[in-house]
Write a protein that holds these residues in place. Structure first.
Motif, mmCIF file in Angstrom:
data_model
loop_
_atom_site.group_PDB
_atom_site.id
_atom_site.type_symbol
_atom_site.label_atom_id
_atom_site.label_comp_id
_atom_site.label_asym_id
_atom_site.label_seq_id
_atom_site.Cartn_x
_atom_site.Cartn_y
_atom_site.Cartn_z
ATOM 1 N N GLN A 18 0.924 -1.325 0.099
ATOM 2 C CA GLN A 18 -0.100 0.159 0.063
ATOM 3 C C GLN A 18 0.842 1.328 0.056
ATOM 4 O O GLN A 18 0.265 2.233 -0.125
ATOM 5 C CB GLN A 18 -0.867 0.106 1.186
ATOM 6 C CG GLN A 18 -2.143 -0.940 0.986
ATOM 7 C CD GLN A 18 -3.027 -1.359 2.184
ATOM 8 O OE1 GLN A 18 -2.889 -2.176 3.044
ATOM 9 N NE2 GLN A 18 -4.101 -0.502 2.360
ATOM 10 N N HIS A 130 0.665 -9.742 4.066
ATOM 11 C CA HIS A 130 -0.556 -8.670 4.229
ATOM 12 C C HIS A 130 -1.211 -8.503 3.007
ATOM 13 O O HIS A 130 -0.737 -7.383 2.235
ATOM 14 C CB HIS A 130 0.285 -7.461 4.991
ATOM 15 C CG HIS A 130 -0.669 -6.419 5.329
ATOM 16 N ND1 HIS A 130 -0.832 -5.731 6.518
ATOM 17 C CD2 HIS A 130 -2.094 -5.926 4.906
ATOM 18 C CE1 HIS A 130 -1.782 -4.877 6.472
ATOM 19 N NE2 HIS A 130 -2.373 -4.996 5.482
ATOM 20 N N GLU A 374 -3.902 -1.603 14.134
ATOM 21 C CA GLU A 374 -4.708 -0.866 13.332
ATOM 22 C C GLU A 374 -5.797 -0.282 14.080
ATOM 23 O O GLU A 374 -6.367 -1.014 14.453
ATOM 24 C CB GLU A 374 -5.102 -1.617 12.008
ATOM 25 C CG GLU A 374 -3.892 -2.060 11.033
ATOM 26 C CD GLU A 374 -4.379 -2.671 9.823
ATOM 27 O OE1 GLU A 374 -5.841 -2.424 9.389
ATOM 28 O OE2 GLU A 374 -3.746 -3.675 9.320
ATOM 29 N N ALA A 430 -6.796 -0.293 0.967
ATOM 30 C CA ALA A 430 -6.788 -1.761 0.391
ATOM 31 C C ALA A 430 -8.109 -1.915 -0.127
ATOM 32 O O ALA A 430 -8.251 -2.552 -1.214
ATOM 33 C CB ALA A 430 -6.528 -2.653 1.755
ATOM 34 N N GLY A 431 -9.170 -1.703 0.566
ATOM 35 C CA GLY A 431 -10.602 -2.102 0.014
ATOM 36 C C GLY A 431 -10.913 -1.500 -1.237
ATOM 37 O O GLY A 431 -11.621 -2.133 -2.049
ATOM 38 N N LYS A 437 -9.099 7.976 0.253
ATOM 39 C CA LYS A 437 -9.700 7.703 1.434
ATOM 40 C C LYS A 437 -8.108 7.462 2.269
ATOM 41 O O LYS A 437 -7.476 6.586 2.390
ATOM 42 C CB LYS A 437 -10.215 6.045 1.277
ATOM 43 C CG LYS A 437 -10.849 5.714 2.619
ATOM 44 C CD LYS A 437 -11.220 4.032 2.592
ATOM 45 C CE LYS A 437 -12.088 4.031 3.755
ATOM 46 N NZ LYS A 437 -12.267 2.558 3.863
ATOM 47 N N TYR A 439 -5.871 8.271 5.806
ATOM 48 C CA TYR A 439 -5.966 7.969 7.229
ATOM 49 C C TYR A 439 -4.612 8.520 7.878
ATOM 50 O O TYR A 439 -4.631 8.708 8.983
ATOM 51 C CB TYR A 439 -5.526 6.499 7.439
ATOM 52 C CG TYR A 439 -6.407 5.569 7.083
ATOM 53 C CD1 TYR A 439 -7.701 4.968 8.205
ATOM 54 C CD2 TYR A 439 -6.926 5.038 5.904
ATOM 55 C CE1 TYR A 439 -8.763 4.206 7.946
ATOM 56 C CE2 TYR A 439 -7.951 4.161 5.426
ATOM 57 C CZ TYR A 439 -8.879 3.868 6.485
ATOM 58 O OH TYR A 439 -9.878 3.011 6.166
HETATM 59 P P1 P53 Z 1 -9.314 0.295 3.696
HETATM 60 C C1 P53 Z 1 -11.977 -4.562 5.722
HETATM 61 C C2 P53 Z 1 -12.467 -4.308 7.093
HETATM 62 C C3 P53 Z 1 -11.776 -3.970 8.124
HETATM 63 C C4 P53 Z 1 -10.185 -3.860 7.727
HETATM 64 O O1 P53 Z 1 -8.977 -0.506 4.972
HETATM 65 C C5 P53 Z 1 -9.791 -4.008 6.432
HETATM 66 C C6 P53 Z 1 -10.601 -4.086 5.309
HETATM 67 C C7 P53 Z 1 -10.178 -4.382 4.084
HETATM 68 O O2 P53 Z 1 -10.608 -3.318 3.497
HETATM 69 O O3 P53 Z 1 -8.583 -3.921 5.990
HETATM 70 C C8 P53 Z 1 -7.481 -3.399 6.889
HETATM 71 O O4 P53 Z 1 -7.896 0.550 3.074
HETATM 72 C C9 P53 Z 1 -6.080 -3.828 6.315
HETATM 73 C C10 P53 Z 1 -5.519 -2.668 5.755
HETATM 74 C C11 P53 Z 1 -6.267 -1.805 5.323
HETATM 75 C C12 P53 Z 1 -7.137 -1.017 6.308
HETATM 76 O O5 P53 Z 1 -7.829 -2.047 7.112
HETATM 77 O O6 P53 Z 1 -9.912 -0.535 2.795
HETATM 78 O O7 P53 Z 1 -5.482 -4.634 7.065
HETATM 79 O O8 P53 Z 1 -4.444 -3.317 4.895
HETATM 80 O O9 P53 Z 1 -6.060 -0.536 4.454
HETATM 81 C C13 P53 Z 1 -8.224 0.100 5.954
HETATM 82 O O10 P53 Z 1 -9.690 1.694 4.030
#
Ligand code: P53
Length: 476
Positions: A18, A130, A374, A430-431, A437, A439
Motif C-alpha cells: 500500500q 499482508h 490498526e 486496500a478495500g 480515502k 488515514y
Molecule cells: P481500507 C475490511 C475491514 C476492516 C479492515 O482499510 C480492512 C478491510 C479490508 O478493506 O482492512 C484493513 O484501506 C487492512 C489494511 C487496510 C485497512 O484495514 O479498505 O489490514 O490493509 O488498508 C483500512 O480503508
C-alpha cells in the motif's frame, strides 16, 4: 504516572503493497495487489488476469516509499514513533514464491529500511503476509487452496526470521486472516488467500480449506521463529469488528454468538492450537471434508501465538433472520445498521466503546497480551488555501478510541502492548484502491488517478499525535 506502561509501543501501521511502489524493481515479482485496479465506495476493485495495458493499478507506484523511505522515516522520527508496523513484501524475497533461493536485493532493502528505523530508535513490527502474496502462486497452484502453500510460506518465514533476527522482535503471520469469513465477495478470498473462484464452486468450503492451511502454516512459522530467536513475540492478526445483537431478543443474542463464532474461530485456533467444538460440529454438519491431517493437528498445538494483534475500525450488528436453530451466519447478507452509532463516508460504523468491548472479549477468552495494530479514520481531506489540512475529524476519532483503550487498561486490567494507528502516512486503500480515502497524519500529494508530486506534508493531526506520544497518552 501515566495509565499506559512506560515502554508502551506507540507507532504507526502500513503494509508494503500500500505504500512501497517499486512493484517491478529490485527483482520484485508480481503480487496479488499488483493485479487489482482502483475502485470506489460501492465499486469493487477488479482483479485482472495478470498486469494488463491501460489499467490503473494504484499499488504499482503507491506513494513510492521504496525510493522515499529515508526522508519518510525521518518524518516518523519527528512524529515520535517508537515502533513502525509494516510488512515484508513476499514478492521482494521470493518473486514467484516457489524459488529455491531468496532474492538478495529484496532482503537488502528491508535490512536498509530496518536499519534506518533503528537509527532513530524506531522498532520495526513486521507482518509476514499482508494481502500481497506472489501472483505466480495463484496462477500455478491456485493459491491457498493448495497444500503446497504451507511449505512456501514456512520457507519465506524462515528466511525472514533468520535474516532479521536481531532487528525485529514483534512479528505477525497473516494479516486479518478472518476477512475471508466474507467469502461471498471476491475481495477477501483473493487478498487473504489468492483464491479466484470458478462458477459453481463451493466458496465456503474452499475458504475453510485455505484458512486451515494458513493456520497450519502460521503454527509452523511460530515454531520456526521461536527456534531461531526465543525472544521473538509472534502474534496473529485479526480484523476485529464485534457483532452486537440488534436487540435483547434472545434470538438476536444467539445470532450474535453464532456470527462471532464464524468470524473469530480463526483466533481460537491461533491461540489454543486446536479447533473449537462448534467449528468441528459446523464443518461436519455442512459435510465439508477438509484435507486436515493428524500432522496438521499436531503442528497446530506446537505453534500457538504469543499475543493477539488486531485491527479495530468499526462494529457490526445483527438480527435473527429466522434461520432456525443453527443460526447460520452469512456475512454478506446478515448484518444490519446500528441506529446508535454514526458511520464514515465509506459506511464504516464509528464506535469507540466497541474497542473497549473488543479488548474485553479477547481478554476474557484468551488471556493473552493484546496489540492494537490498526485503528483509524478513512476520510476525504481538503487542502486549505495555504496548503494545510485541518483534519480535526481524524483527531476526534482517534482521541475517542485512545480514551477507550486507556479505560480498558485502567478499569478492565487489559495487558496492552501498543497502539499503531493505520495509514499514518497516506497510502493506497486496500478495500477500494483509492488515494482519497486517507488515514494519514502525513499528507501525500497524489490523487485517485495517480497524479501528484508525491510531496509529503504534516496535517494538523501530526502535531496532535506527536503530543499524544510525548505524554504517553495523557495529553489527548
Ligand atoms: P481500507 C475490511 C475491514 C476492516 C479492515 O482499510 C480492512 C478491510 C479490508 O478493506 O482492512 C484493513 O484501506 C487492512 C489494511 C487496510 C485497512 O484495514 O479498505 O489490514 O490493509 O488498508 C483500512 O480503508
Amino acid at each position: 504516572m501515566s495509565i499506559l506502561r512506560e515502554n508502551f509501543l506507540w507507532g504507526g501501521a502500513v503494509a508494503a503493497h500500500q505504500l512501497e511502489g517499486g512493484w517491478d524493481q529490485g527483482g520484485k515479482g508480481v503480487s496479488v495487489a499488483d493485479v487489482m485496479t482502483v475502485g470506489a465506495h460501492g465499486v469493487p476493485r477488479r482483479i485482472t488476469d495478470g498486469v494488463l495495458q491501460g489499467e490503473n493499478y494504484p499499488n504499482h507506484e503507491a506513494i513510492d516509499f521504496y525510493h522515499h523511505y529515508k526522508e519518510d522515516v525521518k518524518l516518523f522520527a519527528d512524529l515520535g514513533l517508537n515502533c513502525f508496523r509494516t510488512s515484508i513484501a513476499w514478492t521482494r524475497i521470493f518473486p514467484n514464491g516457489d524459488e529455491a533461493e531468496p532474492n538478495e536485493e529484496g532482503l537488502q532493502f528491508y535490512d536498509d529500511l530496518f536499519d534506518e528505523c533503528l537509527k532513530y530508535g524506531i522498532e520495526p513490527v513486521i507482518t509476514l503476509s499482508h494481502f500481497e502474496m506472489p501472483y505466480h502462486l495463484v496462477t500455478e497452484y491456485g493459491g491457498w487452496r493448495n497444500r503446497k502453500m504451507i511449505d512456501f510460506f514456512a520457507k519465506f518465514a524462515r528466511v525472514c526470521f533468520e535474516r532479521y533476527k536481531d532487528k525485529v522482535t514483534y512479528w505477525m503471520t497473516f494479516n486479518e486472516i478472518n476477512n475471508q469469513a466474507n467469502y461471498a465477495e471476491d475481495f477477501a478470498p483473493f487478498t487473504n488467500s489468492g483464491i479466484k473462484y470458478q462458477e459453481g464452486e463451493d466458496r465456503e468450503k474452499i475458504m475453510y480449506q485455505a484458512a486451515h492451511y494458513e493456520l497450519v502454516a502460521s503454527s509452523q512459522a511460530v515454531k520456526i521463529g521461536h527456534e531461531i530467536n526465543p525472544d521473538f513475540q509472534i502474534g496473529c492478526m485479526i480484523a476485529m469488528c464485534p457483532i452486537y445483537p440488534y436487540s435483547c431478543d434472545p434470538k438476536d443474542m444467539m445470532m450474535s454468538v453464532s456470527a462471532m463464532q464464524k468470524r473469530y474461530w480463526f483466533t481460537d485456533v491461533h491461540v489454543r492450537g486446536h479447533y473449537p467444538s462448534f467449528m468441528e460440529n459446523y464443518l461436519a454438519r455442512k459435510g465439508f471434508e477438509l484435507d486436515m491431517t493428524e500432522q496438521d493437528l499436531t503442528d497446530l498445538t506446537h505453534g500457538c501465538v504469543d499475543y493477539i494483534g488486531f485491527s479495530y475500525y468499526m462494529s457490526f450488528a445483527i438480527k435473527d433472520h429466522d434461520k432456525g436453530p443453527a443460526f447460520d451466519y452469512d456475512e454478506s447478507k446478515d448484518l444490519v445498521k446500528n441506529p446508535y452509532v454514526e458511520a464514515s463516508d465509506w459506511g464504516w460504523q464509528i464506535d469507540p466503546l466497541g474497542l473497549r468491548y473488543a479488548m474485553n472479549w479477547f481478554n476474557e477468552r484468551y488471556e493473552l497480551p493484546l496489540f492494537i495494530v490498526e485503528n483509524g479514520f478513512g476520510a476525504i481531506d481538503e487542502l486549505e488555501p495555504d496548503g494545510t489540512i485541518n483534519d480535526q475529524y481524524r483527531i476526534d476519532y482517534l482521541k475517542a478510541h485512545i480514551e477507550m483503550m486507556k479505560e480498558a487498561v485502567e478499569f478492565d486490567g487489559i495487558h496492552l502492548i501498543g497502539y499503531t494507528p493505520w495509514g499514518f502516512i497516506d497510502l493506497v486503500s486496500a478495500g477500494t484502491g483509492e488515494m482519497k480515502k486517507r488515514y494519514g497524519f502525513i499528507y501525500v500529494d497524489k490523487d485517485n488517478d495517480g497524479q501528484g508530486t508525491l510531496a509529503r506534508s504534516k496535517k494538523k493531526s501530526f502535531d496532535w499525535y506527536q503530543q499524544v506520544i510525548k505524554s504517553n497518552g495523557e495529553a489527548l
